[in-house]
Design a protein around this motif. Structure first.
Motif, short mmCIF file in Angstrom:
data_model
loop_
_atom_site.label_atom_id
_atom_site.label_comp_id
_atom_site.label_asym_id
_atom_site.label_seq_id
_atom_site.Cartn_x
_atom_site.Cartn_y
_atom_site.Cartn_z
N LEU A 207 0.85 -1.19 0.00
CA LEU A 207 0.00 0.00 0.00
C LEU A 207 0.88 1.23 0.00
O LEU A 207 1.83 1.33 0.79
CB LEU A 207 -0.90 0.01 1.24
CG LEU A 207 -1.71 1.29 1.50
CD1 LEU A 207 -2.74 1.52 0.40
CD2 LEU A 207 -2.39 1.23 2.88
N VAL A 208 0.57 2.18 -0.88
CA VAL A 208 1.26 3.46 -0.90
C VAL A 208 0.24 4.54 -0.54
O VAL A 208 -0.81 4.64 -1.18
CB VAL A 208 1.88 3.76 -2.28
CG1 VAL A 208 2.66 5.07 -2.24
CG2 VAL A 208 2.78 2.61 -2.74
N ILE A 209 0.53 5.32 0.51
CA ILE A 209 -0.37 6.37 0.96
C ILE A 209 0.23 7.72 0.58
O ILE A 209 1.36 8.03 0.96
CB ILE A 209 -0.60 6.30 2.48
CG1 ILE A 209 -1.17 4.94 2.89
CG2 ILE A 209 -1.56 7.41 2.92
CD1 ILE A 209 -1.34 4.77 4.39
N ALA A 210 -0.51 8.51 -0.16
CA ALA A 210 -0.05 9.82 -0.59
C ALA A 210 -0.83 10.91 0.14
O ALA A 210 -2.03 10.76 0.42
CB ALA A 210 -0.25 9.98 -2.10
N ALA A 224 4.68 6.58 -8.81
CA ALA A 224 5.75 5.77 -9.41
C ALA A 224 5.97 4.48 -8.63
O ALA A 224 6.18 3.41 -9.22
CB ALA A 224 7.04 6.59 -9.49
N TYR A 225 5.93 4.58 -7.32
CA TYR A 225 6.07 3.37 -6.50
C TYR A 225 4.91 2.40 -6.75
O TYR A 225 5.11 1.18 -6.90
CB TYR A 225 6.11 3.72 -5.02
CG TYR A 225 7.49 3.96 -4.46
CD1 TYR A 225 8.39 2.92 -4.29
CD2 TYR A 225 7.90 5.24 -4.09
CE1 TYR A 225 9.66 3.14 -3.77
CE2 TYR A 225 9.18 5.46 -3.56
CZ TYR A 225 10.05 4.40 -3.41
OH TYR A 225 11.30 4.62 -2.89
N ALA A 226 3.70 2.93 -6.77
CA ALA A 226 2.53 2.08 -6.96
C ALA A 226 2.55 1.37 -8.31
O ALA A 226 2.09 0.23 -8.44
CB ALA A 226 1.25 2.90 -6.81
N LYS A 227 3.10 2.02 -9.32
CA LYS A 227 3.21 1.40 -10.64
C LYS A 227 4.31 0.35 -10.70
O LYS A 227 4.20 -0.65 -11.41
CB LYS A 227 3.46 2.47 -11.70
CG LYS A 227 2.27 3.38 -11.97
CD LYS A 227 2.63 4.47 -12.99
CE LYS A 227 1.45 5.39 -13.23
NZ LYS A 227 1.81 6.50 -14.16
N ALA A 228 5.39 0.58 -9.95
CA ALA A 228 6.56 -0.31 -10.05
C ALA A 228 6.45 -1.56 -9.18
O ALA A 228 7.05 -2.59 -9.50
CB ALA A 228 7.82 0.47 -9.67
N ILE A 229 5.70 -1.49 -8.07
CA ILE A 229 5.55 -2.63 -7.18
C ILE A 229 4.35 -3.46 -7.63
O ILE A 229 3.23 -2.94 -7.69
CB ILE A 229 5.37 -2.17 -5.72
CG1 ILE A 229 6.60 -1.39 -5.26
CG2 ILE A 229 5.13 -3.37 -4.80
CD1 ILE A 229 6.45 -0.75 -3.89
N PRO A 230 4.54 -4.72 -7.96
CA PRO A 230 3.44 -5.53 -8.48
C PRO A 230 2.23 -5.55 -7.53
O PRO A 230 2.36 -5.87 -6.35
CB PRO A 230 4.06 -6.93 -8.60
CG PRO A 230 5.53 -6.67 -8.77
CD PRO A 230 5.82 -5.46 -7.93
N GLY A 231 1.07 -5.19 -8.08
CA GLY A 231 -0.17 -5.25 -7.32
C GLY A 231 -0.34 -4.19 -6.26
O GLY A 231 -1.30 -4.24 -5.49
N ALA A 232 0.55 -3.22 -6.19
CA ALA A 232 0.46 -2.21 -5.13
C ALA A 232 -0.78 -1.34 -5.29
O ALA A 232 -1.22 -1.05 -6.40
CB ALA A 232 1.71 -1.34 -5.12
N GLU A 233 -1.32 -0.92 -4.16
CA GLU A 233 -2.50 -0.04 -4.12
C GLU A 233 -2.07 1.36 -3.72
O GLU A 233 -1.24 1.53 -2.82
CB GLU A 233 -3.50 -0.59 -3.10
CG GLU A 233 -4.77 0.24 -2.95
CD GLU A 233 -5.72 -0.31 -1.91
OE1 GLU A 233 -6.72 0.39 -1.60
OE2 GLU A 233 -5.45 -1.42 -1.38
N LEU A 234 -2.63 2.36 -4.38
CA LEU A 234 -2.35 3.76 -4.06
C LEU A 234 -3.59 4.39 -3.46
O LEU A 234 -4.67 4.32 -4.04
CB LEU A 234 -1.92 4.52 -5.32
CG LEU A 234 -1.68 6.03 -5.16
CD1 LEU A 234 -0.52 6.31 -4.21
CD2 LEU A 234 -1.42 6.67 -6.52
N ARG A 235 -3.44 5.00 -2.28
CA ARG A 235 -4.56 5.70 -1.64
C ARG A 235 -4.13 7.12 -1.30
O ARG A 235 -3.00 7.35 -0.89
CB ARG A 235 -4.99 5.00 -0.35
CG ARG A 235 -5.54 3.59 -0.52
CD ARG A 235 -5.99 3.03 0.81
NE ARG A 235 -6.26 1.60 0.73
CZ ARG A 235 -6.50 0.81 1.78
NH1 ARG A 235 -6.51 1.35 3.01
NH2 ARG A 235 -6.72 -0.48 1.63
N ASP A 236 -5.07 8.04 -1.46
CA ASP A 236 -4.83 9.44 -1.07
C ASP A 236 -5.48 9.70 0.28
O ASP A 236 -6.60 9.23 0.53
CB ASP A 236 -5.43 10.39 -2.11
CG ASP A 236 -4.69 10.32 -3.43
OD1 ASP A 236 -3.54 10.76 -3.50
OD2 ASP A 236 -5.28 9.81 -4.41
#
Length: 268
Positions: A207-210, A224-236
């Motif tokens: 999980l990447v929290i922005a 960029a992290y969310a795109k590069a890590i397989p299956g990663a989720e991006l939340r604001d």
């Protein structure tokens, strides 16, 4: 009336040429939390909320906070090896990993080095990547009032922080932390050119929290992290700036704990 939780006493752990300082509190699944360039040496509400649900391990990086300098830990690669040794000293095999800003960068490096030992990864406004169209702020030249404004969304918190001049002890601690930060992040500035190629190795739920507004490490870095890590989720996280877990500890802890509990670490 709510009784404030007791702040745990930091533990001194012999490492290399000296000792590092760490907080540890809670029970259950071990969670290693890696701090940002600031915030070392403190047990904050975010830590307390996390420790109510997990076994939280929160060390100060070498040279930061209450940890000794450990001059042999001079690069990001050295810092990763330092944490591998610390985990072995603590007897921690598999664990969840959470990092903020500079600590998010360190967490990404660690997770890509030992992907088989990390159960979940959470990166909060992480640094560590080169995004030329959205460069990070120069923390070495940013004036303290500008830094405070960049950390907090709530104007009342900003004004409260700026109304209390730092003590000589706080100034000395900041200088110590920034000197340690420079060892790892000055050249190249706040990124590792080789990290992007390693991020696909990360196999755990991530999980990447922005922050809603981030002029220190712009949102493009989280993307960029969310795109590069397989299956990663991006939340604001709305109504936050770069210091999101300092300003909104309850909400950020709830996001992190919900992710740790809700994602399936065996689905790799």
């Amino acid at each position: 009336m709510t009784v404030p939780a007791a702040v745990p006493t930091p533990t001194r752990v012999p490492m290399g040429s000296g000792e590092i300082s760490l907080f540890r509190k809670g029970s259950g699944r071990p969670v290693l939390f890696l701090h940002a360039a600031g915030g070392a040496g403190n047990w904050e509400p975010f830590h307390e909320r996390m420790s109510e649900a997990v076994d939280l391990i929160a060390p100060d990086h070498p040279g930061f906070g209450l940890s000794d300098e450990l001059p042999e830990v001079a690069t990001m690669a050295d810092l990763v090896q330092h944490y591998l040794r610390l985990l072995d000293v603590l007897g921690v095999d598999r664990f969840d990993l959470v990092g903020a800003s500079f600590g998010g960068w360190t967490a990404a490096e660690l997770a890509s080095t030992i992907p088989d030992r990390v159960e979940h990864l959470v990166l909060m406004a992480p640094a560590g990547l080169s995004v030329p169209e959205a460069p990070p702020a120069d923390l070495f030249s940013m004036a303290p009032p500008d830094l405070v404004r960049a950390l907090f969304y709530d104007d009342a918190l900003v004004e409260a922080a700026l109304s209390a001049p730092p003590t000589p002890e706080q100034i000395a601690q900041t200088e110590k932390d920034m000197a340690a930060f420079a060892r790892f992040a000055r050249d190249p500035y706040l990124h590792d050119p080789e990290l992007p190629a390693r991020l696909p190795r990360i196999s755990c739920p991530a999980l990447v929290i922005a922050a809603e507004i981030d002029v220190i490490v712009p949102r493009a870095h989280s993307e960029a992290y969310a795109k590069a890590i397989p299956g990663a989720e991006l939340r604001d996280l709305p109504r936050t700036r770069h210091g999101l877990h300092h300003e909104r500890p309850d909400e950020v802890a709830a996001e992190v704990l919900g992710f740790l509990a809700g994602s399936d670490a065996t689905a790799r």
